[in-house]
Write a protein that holds these residues in place. Sequence first.
Motif, mmCIF file in Angstrom:
data_model
loop_
_atom_site.group_PDB
_atom_site.id
_atom_site.type_symbol
_atom_site.label_atom_id
_atom_site.label_comp_id
_atom_site.label_asym_id
_atom_site.label_seq_id
_atom_site.Cartn_x
_atom_site.Cartn_y
_atom_site.Cartn_z
ATOM 1 N N SER A 102 0.822 -1.213 0.000
ATOM 2 C CA SER A 102 0.000 0.000 0.000
ATOM 3 C C SER A 102 0.852 1.256 0.000
ATOM 4 N N LEU A 103 1.925 1.243 0.780
ATOM 5 C CA LEU A 103 2.815 2.395 0.829
ATOM 6 C C LEU A 103 3.470 2.632 -0.530
ATOM 7 N N LEU A 104 3.901 1.563 -1.182
ATOM 8 C CA LEU A 104 4.532 1.715 -2.498
ATOM 9 C C LEU A 104 3.560 2.301 -3.510
ATOM 10 N N VAL A 105 2.314 1.882 -3.485
ATOM 11 C CA VAL A 105 1.319 2.462 -4.391
ATOM 12 C C VAL A 105 1.234 3.964 -4.179
ATOM 13 N N LEU A 106 1.200 4.373 -2.920
ATOM 14 C CA LEU A 106 1.011 5.791 -2.617
ATOM 15 C C LEU A 106 2.219 6.638 -2.993
ATOM 16 N N GLU A 107 3.421 6.155 -2.721
ATOM 17 C CA GLU A 107 4.566 7.030 -2.993
ATOM 18 C C GLU A 107 5.080 6.928 -4.417
ATOM 19 N N THR A 108 4.842 5.805 -5.108
ATOM 20 C CA THR A 108 5.293 5.701 -6.505
ATOM 21 C C THR A 108 4.184 5.991 -7.507
ATOM 22 N N GLY A 109 2.921 5.807 -7.092
ATOM 23 C CA GLY A 109 1.815 5.913 -8.037
ATOM 24 C C GLY A 109 1.728 4.718 -8.967
ATOM 25 N N LYS A 110 2.493 3.688 -8.681
ATOM 26 C CA LYS A 110 2.547 2.497 -9.518
ATOM 27 C C LYS A 110 1.341 1.615 -9.217
ATOM 28 N N PRO A 111 0.779 0.945 -10.234
ATOM 29 C CA PRO A 111 -0.379 0.089 -9.975
ATOM 30 C C PRO A 111 -0.112 -0.966 -8.898
ATOM 31 N N LEU A 112 -1.172 -1.294 -8.162
ATOM 32 C CA LEU A 112 -1.061 -2.235 -7.056
ATOM 33 C C LEU A 112 -0.467 -3.561 -7.503
ATOM 34 N N VAL A 113 -0.851 -4.038 -8.675
ATOM 35 C CA VAL A 113 -0.332 -5.321 -9.146
ATOM 36 C C VAL A 113 1.187 -5.295 -9.255
ATOM 37 N N ASP A 114 1.747 -4.167 -9.678
ATOM 38 C CA ASP A 114 3.198 -4.046 -9.803
ATOM 39 C C ASP A 114 3.862 -3.914 -8.440
ATOM 40 N N CYS A 115 3.187 -3.256 -7.507
ATOM 41 C CA CYS A 115 3.757 -3.124 -6.160
ATOM 42 C C CYS A 115 3.769 -4.471 -5.443
ATOM 43 N N ARG A 116 2.785 -5.306 -5.711
ATOM 44 C CA ARG A 116 2.800 -6.652 -5.137
ATOM 45 C C ARG A 116 3.988 -7.451 -5.665
ATOM 46 N N VAL A 117 4.233 -7.312 -6.949
ATOM 47 C CA VAL A 117 5.396 -7.995 -7.538
ATOM 48 C C VAL A 117 6.681 -7.472 -6.909
ATOM 49 N N GLU A 118 6.750 -6.159 -6.694
ATOM 50 C CA GLU A 118 7.963 -5.591 -6.115
ATOM 51 C C GLU A 118 8.249 -6.159 -4.727
ATOM 52 N N VAL A 119 7.241 -6.262 -3.891
ATOM 53 C CA VAL A 119 7.454 -6.805 -2.552
ATOM 54 C C VAL A 119 7.843 -8.278 -2.622
ATOM 55 N N ALA A 120 7.192 -9.038 -3.502
ATOM 56 C CA ALA A 120 7.526 -10.455 -3.636
ATOM 57 C C ALA A 120 8.974 -10.636 -4.080
ATOM 58 N N ARG A 121 9.407 -9.817 -5.019
ATOM 59 C CA ARG A 121 10.789 -9.905 -5.499
ATOM 60 C C ARG A 121 11.772 -9.470 -4.424
ATOM 61 N N THR A 122 11.391 -8.517 -3.606
ATOM 62 C CA THR A 122 12.262 -8.088 -2.510
ATOM 63 C C THR A 122 12.487 -9.221 -1.524
ATOM 64 N N LEU A 123 11.440 -9.977 -1.233
ATOM 65 C CA LEU A 123 11.574 -11.117 -0.329
ATOM 66 C C LEU A 123 12.537 -12.158 -0.900
ATOM 67 N N VAL A 124 12.437 -12.425 -2.204
ATOM 68 C CA VAL A 124 13.354 -13.374 -2.844
ATOM 69 C C VAL A 124 14.786 -12.856 -2.768
ATOM 70 N N THR A 125 14.969 -11.573 -3.005
ATOM 71 C CA THR A 125 16.308 -10.972 -2.982
ATOM 72 C C THR A 125 16.951 -11.102 -1.604
ATOM 73 N N LEU A 126 16.189 -10.838 -0.567
ATOM 74 C CA LEU A 126 16.727 -10.931 0.785
ATOM 75 C C LEU A 126 17.112 -12.371 1.124
ATOM 76 N N GLU A 127 16.264 -13.322 0.760
ATOM 77 C CA GLU A 127 16.563 -14.718 1.059
ATOM 78 C C GLU A 127 17.762 -15.207 0.252
ATOM 79 N N ALA A 128 17.830 -14.799 -1.019
ATOM 80 C CA ALA A 128 18.960 -15.211 -1.855
ATOM 81 C C ALA A 128 20.276 -14.665 -1.313
#
Length: 474
Positions: free
Chosen positions: A83-109
Amino acid sequence: MSFPSGLPIGAGWVETDSASVRFPYDGSEIGTAPVATVELAHAAIDAAVAVRPEVAALPSRVRRQALLAVRDELAARRGDFESLLVLETGKPLVDCRVEVARTLVTLEAAAEEVARLHGETVPLDLLPSGDGLIGFWTRRPIGVVVGIAGFNYPLLLAAHKIAPALAAGCPIVVKPAPQTPLATLWLVQLFRQALESVPAAVQLVTGDAAVGSALVTDPRIGAVSFTGSAAVGHRIAKDAAPRKVLLELGSNAALVVAADADLDAAVDAVLRGGYYASGQACISVQRILADESIVDRFVELLAARLTEVVVGDPRDERTRVSALIDPASTDRVLSWIGEASAAGAQVVAGGGRAGRSIEPTVLVGTADGVAAWDEEIFGPVVSVRRFSSLAEAWKTVNASRYGLHASVFTRSLATAFEAIETLEVGGVIVNEVPGFRSDTMPYGGVKDSGVGREGPRFAIEELTVTRMAVIRPS
């Protein structure tokens, strides 16, 4: 968002002036963010230098556990981050969900790569002078890292700076884009909580170009990792020399549609790959090269399906294109569309405003020498050209000053391997969007698209140096 006010510098938080953070979709204020000064940038480097030995000495298990702890905390609050990413980037929610999911993969990797940071023995006795000597090398932290991220994927880009630096044993000072500091600020707080014994291992400063310059020109740093425009990246490379720079810069990604391609799949790729994040992605589809035997049918299919790209409020799950990061960006993209049209391009679809957004746009016949073809448009616009031979297509792709990702759609294995061998880019994607990126693969470009590679394994290698040991047993 549960973190203290001010900036995380040194062991605590420093109170500063603040600036508004606005929702690009309607311009409303969503909050305020602290703003650093040049003096605070120097203070952050001072603190990073002071804790450098301590961070380098952190046991592997501690670094790994910290990365996994941040991953777990982020996963527990993923909806809030989205929700925060949608508000500060203006990026569609679907893309912000992908961003968070990819961040989780990056941290684990990155956490997994901590266990793979090792060296090798060297056969020194290949020369007589090496007889009786034992030789081996290890990887050591490069030193203080400055990480500067772009506005389009602020959380993910910051994670690609912070996680490899920490995994390598380097303290880092991260600087988010002025428009999108909040998600990164929250991420940094999670890291500092996970590293409570040495919070200055991860610090954050915000601010203008002068603040950034103070960071990258400090002679005490070991490396700069930057994601952003080519112009700024080139300036950073000059300012930071002779320190190491990792530059993930812009592009104008090409998608080649061969005569034997599955046209429906290629059109689907353009719809997915040309307009996600409202076109504000460095590997989104921008230049489309279609074989002359199928180009008319391809454009017809693309135009017919363009209504699938919904324009609207980024908080709506159906939205695929929304407002760009700021009005200046919108004006620039519209001016580039106008320039292309004046130079002979046909506007097949879109080309205008939809409220504060830009309509998904398709241009046909965009000429060389026009910004919409030559440069990174960073908006929901694609351009289509025809070609008469694959050799001509490869030549056109390679004529760009950029070289990040490109893709080719074909049923021919020979054509696929010809593209892999011929295209001068950091990644060739076959029968998928050029915007495909697994966060564990080596990612980066050639030419004006940058230098160095991201992806935790590869970034960790970039942020370490080999140290050779030679021993003559007594």
